[in-house]
Design a protein around this motif. Structure first.
Motif, PDB file in Angstrom:
ATOM      1  N   GLY A  31     -23.738  19.356 -38.727  1.00 31.81           N
ATOM      2  CA  GLY A  31     -24.858  20.267 -38.530  1.00 31.81           C
ATOM      3  C   GLY A  31     -25.357  20.913 -39.808  1.00 31.81           C
ATOM      4  N   ASP A  32     -25.110  20.278 -40.947  1.00 26.28           N
ATOM      5  CA  ASP A  32     -25.451  20.830 -42.252  1.00 26.28           C
ATOM      6  C   ASP A  32     -26.933  21.196 -42.352  1.00 26.28           C
ATOM      7  OD1 ASP A  32     -25.572  21.507 -44.929  1.00 26.28           O
ATOM      8  OD2 ASP A  32     -24.533  19.713 -45.624  1.00 26.28           O
ATOM      9  N   THR A  33     -27.203  22.421 -42.768  1.00 34.37           N
ATOM     10  CA  THR A  33     -28.588  22.858 -42.976  1.00 34.37           C
ATOM     11  C   THR A  33     -28.781  23.409 -44.390  1.00 34.37           C
ATOM     12  OG1 THR A  33     -28.078  25.059 -42.101  1.00 34.37           O
ATOM     13  CG2 THR A  33     -28.955  23.426 -40.540  1.00 34.37           C
ATOM     14  N   LYS A  38     -32.784  18.784 -46.635  1.00 35.19           N
ATOM     15  CA  LYS A  38     -32.474  18.807 -45.203  1.00 35.19           C
ATOM     16  C   LYS A  38     -33.648  18.367 -44.339  1.00 35.19           C
ATOM     17  CE  LYS A  38     -33.468  23.679 -44.637  1.00 35.19           C
ATOM     18  NZ  LYS A  38     -32.922  24.995 -44.566  1.00 35.19           N
ATOM     19  N   TYR A  42     -33.187  15.254 -41.722  1.00 34.41           N
ATOM     20  CA  TYR A  42     -33.323  15.389 -40.264  1.00 34.41           C
ATOM     21  C   TYR A  42     -34.522  14.605 -39.741  1.00 34.41           C
ATOM     22  CZ  TYR A  42     -29.422  18.521 -39.731  1.00 34.41           C
ATOM     23  OH  TYR A  42     -28.150  19.033 -39.692  1.00 34.41           O
ATOM     24  N   ASN A  72     -29.615  21.146 -25.716  1.00 31.32           N
ATOM     25  CA  ASN A  72     -29.081  20.805 -27.025  1.00 31.32           C
ATOM     26  C   ASN A  72     -28.178  19.576 -27.000  1.00 31.32           C
ATOM     27  OD1 ASN A  72     -28.796  21.296 -29.759  1.00 31.32           O
ATOM     28  ND2 ASN A  72     -27.022  22.606 -29.470  1.00 31.32           N
ATOM     29  N   SER A  75     -29.220  16.386 -28.932  1.00 28.75           N
ATOM     30  CA  SER A  75     -29.291  16.402 -30.392  1.00 28.75           C
ATOM     31  C   SER A  75     -27.924  16.517 -31.050  1.00 28.75           C
ATOM     32  CB  SER A  75     -30.184  17.540 -30.866  1.00 28.75           C
ATOM     33  OG  SER A  75     -29.615  18.776 -30.527  1.00 28.75           O
ATOM     34  N   CYS A  78     -26.423  13.604 -33.107  1.00 28.56           N
ATOM     35  CA  CYS A  78     -27.166  13.279 -34.333  1.00 28.56           C
ATOM     36  C   CYS A  78     -26.727  14.109 -35.516  1.00 28.56           C
ATOM     37  CB  CYS A  78     -28.665  13.477 -34.108  1.00 28.56           C
ATOM     38  SG  CYS A  78     -29.369  12.262 -33.019  1.00 28.56           S
ATOM     39  N   HIS A  79     -25.988  15.157 -35.306  1.00 30.66           N
ATOM     40  CA  HIS A  79     -25.661  16.069 -36.383  1.00 30.66           C
ATOM     41  C   HIS A  79     -24.277  15.828 -36.981  1.00 30.66           C
ATOM     42  CE1 HIS A  79     -28.830  19.038 -34.638  1.00 30.66           C
ATOM     43  NE2 HIS A  79     -29.313  17.875 -34.969  1.00 30.66           N
ATOM     44  N   HIS A  80     -23.652  14.694 -36.659  1.00 29.04           N
ATOM     45  CA  HIS A  80     -22.371  14.359 -37.263  1.00 29.04           C
ATOM     46  C   HIS A  80     -22.562  14.198 -38.753  1.00 29.04           C
ATOM     47  CE1 HIS A  80     -20.242  12.638 -33.465  1.00 29.04           C
ATOM     48  NE2 HIS A  80     -20.783  13.800 -33.260  1.00 29.04           N
ATOM     49  N   SER A  81     -21.568  14.589 -39.520  1.00 28.72           N
ATOM     50  CA  SER A  81     -21.689  14.549 -40.979  1.00 28.72           C
ATOM     51  C   SER A  81     -21.917  13.128 -41.489  1.00 28.72           C
ATOM     52  CB  SER A  81     -20.440  15.156 -41.625  1.00 28.72           C
ATOM     53  OG  SER A  81     -19.275  14.438 -41.270  1.00 28.72           O
ATOM     54  N   LEU A  84     -25.583  12.284 -41.107  1.00 30.21           N
ATOM     55  CA  LEU A  84     -26.376  12.996 -42.108  1.00 30.21           C
ATOM     56  C   LEU A  84     -26.278  12.301 -43.464  1.00 30.21           C
ATOM     57  CD1 LEU A  84     -25.419  16.669 -41.176  1.00 30.21           C
ATOM     58  CD2 LEU A  84     -27.593  15.517 -40.712  1.00 30.21           C
TER      59      LEU A  84
END
Length: 88
Positions: A31-33, A38, A42, A72, A75, A78-81, A84
């Motif tokens: 979930g890196d922002t 970024k 994304y 949520n 989504s 999709c936010h696995h490191s 990303l």
């Protein structure tokens, strides 16, 4: 790769992935922002997700905790490191 890591006593911290691009190592968290790119990352993840969905892929969301908001849940995978890092 995992066997080689085990043989060399190399460990990876859960929820972190690394990728080397142009001789620079980039680190990504789940979930890196905080990455400077970024928005582009994304955006690419969204593009890839739509392309995979069009090809018939549906993520298995049964393993996502029940307390995650229903909106949520789509989504979260999709936010696995790793994803990303690849999208970068």
């Amino acid at each position: 790769v995992r066997k080689a890591m085990k043989d060399r006593f190399v460990t990876k911290q859960p929820g972190r992935s690394y990728i080397e691009v142009d001789k620079r190592v980039h680190e990504f968290l789940v979930g890196d922002t905080f990455h400077p790119k970024k928005e582009e990352i994304y955006s690419e993840l969204q593009r890839l997700s739509k392309q995979m969905e069009a090809a018939g892929y549906m993520p298995d969301i049964k393993a996502i905790p029940c307390d995650a908001e229903e909106v949520n849940k789509d989504s979260v995978p999709c936010h696995h490191s790793e994803k990303l890092a690849i999208a970068f």
